[in-house]
Design a protein around this motif. Structure first.
Motif, PDB file in Angstrom:
ATOM      1  N   CYS A  44       0.822  -1.200   0.000  1.00 38.08           N
ATOM      2  CA  CYS A  44       0.000   0.000   0.000  1.00 38.08           C
ATOM      3  C   CYS A  44       0.857   1.252   0.000  1.00 38.08           C
ATOM      4  CB  CYS A  44      -0.943   0.052   1.213  1.00 38.08           C
ATOM      5  SG  CYS A  44      -1.876  -1.435   1.490  1.00 38.08           S
ATOM      6  N   SER A  45       2.103   1.139  -0.389  1.00 39.93           N
ATOM      7  CA  SER A  45       3.016   2.264  -0.282  1.00 39.93           C
ATOM      8  C   SER A  45       3.083   3.042  -1.576  1.00 39.93           C
ATOM      9  CB  SER A  45       4.418   1.760   0.083  1.00 39.93           C
ATOM     10  OG  SER A  45       4.894   0.908  -0.928  1.00 39.93           O
ATOM     11  N   LYS A  46       3.438   4.319  -1.451  1.00 44.26           N
ATOM     12  CA  LYS A  46       3.617   5.188  -2.599  1.00 44.26           C
ATOM     13  C   LYS A  46       4.805   6.075  -2.294  1.00 44.26           C
ATOM     14  CE  LYS A  46       1.016   8.171  -5.733  1.00 44.26           C
ATOM     15  NZ  LYS A  46       0.983   7.294  -6.882  1.00 44.26           N
ATOM     16  N   SER A  47       5.615   6.339  -3.272  1.00 44.92           N
ATOM     17  CA  SER A  47       6.845   7.088  -3.055  1.00 44.92           C
ATOM     18  C   SER A  47       6.565   8.436  -2.425  1.00 44.92           C
ATOM     19  CB  SER A  47       7.562   7.294  -4.400  1.00 44.92           C
ATOM     20  OG  SER A  47       8.618   8.202  -4.253  1.00 44.92           O
ATOM     21  N   ASP A  48       7.323   8.782  -1.370  1.00 43.94           N
ATOM     22  CA  ASP A  48       7.144  10.071  -0.722  1.00 43.94           C
ATOM     23  C   ASP A  48       7.521  11.224  -1.635  1.00 43.94           C
ATOM     24  OD1 ASP A  48       6.287   8.870   1.572  1.00 43.94           O
ATOM     25  OD2 ASP A  48       8.261   8.864   2.539  1.00 43.94           O
ATOM     26  N   SER A  49       8.276  10.922  -2.698  1.00 41.36           N
ATOM     27  CA  SER A  49       8.707  11.991  -3.589  1.00 41.36           C
ATOM     28  C   SER A  49       7.682  12.307  -4.662  1.00 41.36           C
ATOM     29  CB  SER A  49      10.033  11.610  -4.267  1.00 41.36           C
ATOM     30  OG  SER A  49       9.843  10.459  -5.073  1.00 41.36           O
TER      31      SER A  49
ATOM     32  N   SER B  71      -0.288  13.235   2.865  1.00 43.61           N
ATOM     33  CA  SER B  71      -0.585  12.117   3.766  1.00 43.61           C
ATOM     34  C   SER B  71      -2.091  11.959   3.966  1.00 43.61           C
ATOM     35  CB  SER B  71       0.103  12.327   5.115  1.00 43.61           C
ATOM     36  OG  SER B  71      -0.225  13.590   5.658  1.00 43.61           O
ATOM     37  N   VAL B  72      -2.835  13.068   3.971  1.00 40.37           N
ATOM     38  CA  VAL B  72      -4.293  12.995   4.100  1.00 40.37           C
ATOM     39  C   VAL B  72      -4.893  12.378   2.842  1.00 40.37           C
ATOM     40  CG1 VAL B  72      -6.402  14.380   4.227  1.00 40.37           C
ATOM     41  CG2 VAL B  72      -4.488  14.886   5.748  1.00 40.37           C
TER      42      VAL B  72
ATOM     43  N   LEU C  61      -3.797   6.906   7.385  1.00 39.74           N
ATOM     44  CA  LEU C  61      -5.226   6.638   7.486  1.00 39.74           C
ATOM     45  C   LEU C  61      -5.837   7.435   8.634  1.00 39.74           C
ATOM     46  CD1 LEU C  61      -7.814   5.117   6.782  1.00 39.74           C
ATOM     47  CD2 LEU C  61      -6.994   3.212   8.178  1.00 39.74           C
ATOM     48  N   LEU C  62      -5.186   7.427   9.780  1.00 43.49           N
ATOM     49  CA  LEU C  62      -5.696   8.168  10.936  1.00 43.49           C
ATOM     50  C   LEU C  62      -5.674   9.675  10.677  1.00 43.49           C
ATOM     51  CD1 LEU C  62      -4.085   6.126  13.847  1.00 43.49           C
ATOM     52  CD2 LEU C  62      -6.469   6.105  13.116  1.00 43.49           C
TER      53      LEU C  62
ATOM     54  N   THR D   2       1.483  -0.911   7.373  1.00 44.71           N
ATOM     55  CA  THR D   2       2.672  -0.429   8.066  1.00 44.71           C
ATOM     56  C   THR D   2       2.294   0.694   9.011  1.00 44.71           C
ATOM     57  OG1 THR D   2       3.183   1.275   6.429  1.00 44.71           O
ATOM     58  CG2 THR D   2       4.046  -0.942   6.008  1.00 44.71           C
ATOM     59  N   LYS D   3       3.199   1.046   9.897  1.00 44.85           N
ATOM     60  CA  LYS D   3       2.950   2.137  10.845  1.00 44.85           C
ATOM     61  C   LYS D   3       2.649   3.436  10.108  1.00 44.85           C
ATOM     62  CE  LYS D   3       5.014   4.313  14.944  1.00 44.85           C
ATOM     63  NZ  LYS D   3       5.040   5.720  14.504  1.00 44.85           N
ATOM     64  N   LYS D   4       3.397   3.721   9.044  1.00 46.71           N
ATOM     65  CA  LYS D   4       3.176   4.952   8.271  1.00 46.71           C
ATOM     66  C   LYS D   4       1.814   4.934   7.589  1.00 46.71           C
ATOM     67  CE  LYS D   4       4.362   8.862   6.241  1.00 46.71           C
ATOM     68  NZ  LYS D   4       3.243   9.083   5.317  1.00 46.71           N
TER      69      LYS D   4
END
Length: 465
Positions: free
Chosen positions: A18-23, A335-336, A458-459, A451-453
């Motif tokens: 479920c990850s996406k590059s932070d860049s 992040s939202v 999500l929160l 993952t924690k991130k």
């Protein structure tokens, strides 16, 4: 880069990061655009306000006329009135048995009450009771000596119907990354009772609910709710929401249930009039009989009913209908946006339906609105951990109405706590998610594997809406 695709199977999702590059600077995730989130900023349509302070839940809708705003203010006063025993020049009629002496004491900041630190002196926490079977209208069967709600307070010279007690056991939940959360499993009992407790009594603890945006929810077309129903899970997605049809005590007819933890109340007029009677013991033209009449220690015999005017109840109804909805915040934050993407990707939006609408409405300010409450207003099986095993009209002992999520990120500042679920057992949003089961079990299992991130994103999204 891996993405959550809402059409993939849950088993596939469990294998994805479920990850996406932070860049990444992209404004679009699969099926979710920045424009979509921009629209959600106006969570209550034209009734939206931009407030992030302690009054976030307590402001009148900004699109009311001057006359409507005045009526809202009158209702606000009624909602905040502290009632006293008769005889009294104003605001008399409290009791003789009751749960609280004002509406606002159970809805701090017009939100929900926290789980009480002392159940003996609790406000905003109450106990529904019934016997197996149904009454003449298909609703819960009252318990002799208690009715359908235990009154834990009484005026001098009268006896409360009973007090509540709770004990806890621990249930430890472990995330895939090894993080642990300890859920407190509550076990409730009644004590200090004024009548014999039947061995087959059904008990359901409840906390009060937030009251903003209710007028919009009241005016969602019935046809739209029916379109969301899937009682027999015809599409085989594991979700089988249904409408609760209930008896409206004011209108004296069967109607679509919209309010309450089990959608057991149809209209805000019935909610207002019934709460004055059932929670405060204040009779009114809609509910003119003392709740304890005929029961030992709970009939004042004053022949002063109704104790409250029709105008005051009607103004309270209007107040409940016309509170503004706080706007979504931080919609442009990456992040939202990603948290929203996760929310929909793991299936939360299947019950927490993002968008709703109104068409015609008695109050023009509520008509023809598109809004974002994150609820389908339907009953869903939430599994054995949350079951109260107490039916309520068509809701069985495992079913609860989907809770609207709008505004939950402002609860701590508006109401002073972060307790959630029907009895406040969850101390934060994470715990609330972990209590989910039944139809939401698959989504919860995916949440445990994030993952924690990803959980943080999500929160962050949930706290923004």
């Amino acid at each position: 880069m891996k993405k959550i695709i809402t059409t993939l199977t849950f088993s596939t999702l469990l294998l994805m990061s479920c990850s996406k590059s932070d860049s990444s600077d992209s404004d679009e995730y699969e099926g979710l655009t920045l424009l979509d989130l921009n629209e959600r900023i106006y969570a209550g349509g034209a009734t939206t306000i931009f407030s992030e302070n302690s009054l976030a839940y307590s402001v009148a809708a900004p699109n009311l006329t001057e006359a409507e705003d005045d009526k809202h203010t009158i209702g606000d006063r009624a909602f905040e009135t502290t009632f006293v025993t008769n005889p009294a020049p104003v605001y008399g009629g409290l009791g003789p048995i009751f749960n609280s002496n004002s509406c606002i004491s159970c809805h701090p900041g017009d939100g929900r009450a926290a789980f009480p630190t002392d159940l003996e002196r609790s406000r905003g926490f109450f106990m529904r009771v019934s016997l197996p079977g149904t009454d003449a209208h298909g609703g819960p069967l009252p318990v002799p000596g208690f009715g359908t709600q235990v009154q834990n307070r009484a005026l001098t010279g009268f006896q409360p119907e009973g007090k509540y007690a709770v004990s806890f056991t621990d249930s430890i939940v472990t995330f895939r990354d090894g993080s642990k959360v300890t859920l407190k499993v509550p076990h409730y009992t009644l004590n200090g009772v004024s009548a014999t407790v039947p061995p087959n009594i059904l008990i359901s603890p409840r906390t009060s609910m937030p009251i903003y945006g209710l007028g919009l929810l009241e005016n969602i077309p019935e046809a739209d709710l029916k379109a969301l129903e899937d009682v027999n899970d015809a599409n085989n997605d594991g979700i089988s929401g249904k409408i609760n049809y209930v008896w409206d005590g004011v209108h004296k007819k069967r109607m679509v249930g919209r309010f309450g933890w089990k959608a057991n109340t149809a209209t805000l007029l019935d909610e207002a009039a019934g709460s004055f009677s059932g929670d405060l013991g204040v009779t009114n033209p809609y509910y003119p009989v003392e709740i304890g009449k005929g029961q030992a220690h709970s009939d004042d015999g004053k022949n002063d009913d109704p104790e409250m005017s029709k105008e005051m109840v009607d103004a309270t109804e209007f107040y409940l209908q016309t509170l503004a909805v706080p706007a979504m915040r931080n919609a442009h934050k990456k992040s939202v946006r990603y948290g929203a993407y996760i929310f929909e990707g793991i299936g939360c939006a299947k019950c927490h339906t993002v968008k709703q609408r109104t068409l015609n409405a008695p109050t023009p300010a509520l008509a023809n609105q598109t809004f974002y409450p994150y609820t389908d207003m339907l009953l869903h099986d939430m599994g054995p951990a949350l079951a109260d095993n107490r039916p309520d009209f068509l809701a069985n002992g495992r079913e609860w109405r989907t809770r609207p999520l709008w505004g939950i990120g402002l609860q701590e500042i508006a109401s002073g706590h972060t307790n959630f679920l029907h009895d406040g057992r969850a101390k934060n949003i994470t715990e609330a998610i972990l209590w989910h089961g039944g139809e939401s079990e698959k989504s919860k299992k995916i949440f445990l594997k994030l993952t924690k991130k990803e959980r943080e994103d999500l929160l962050e999204f949930l706290n923004s809406i």
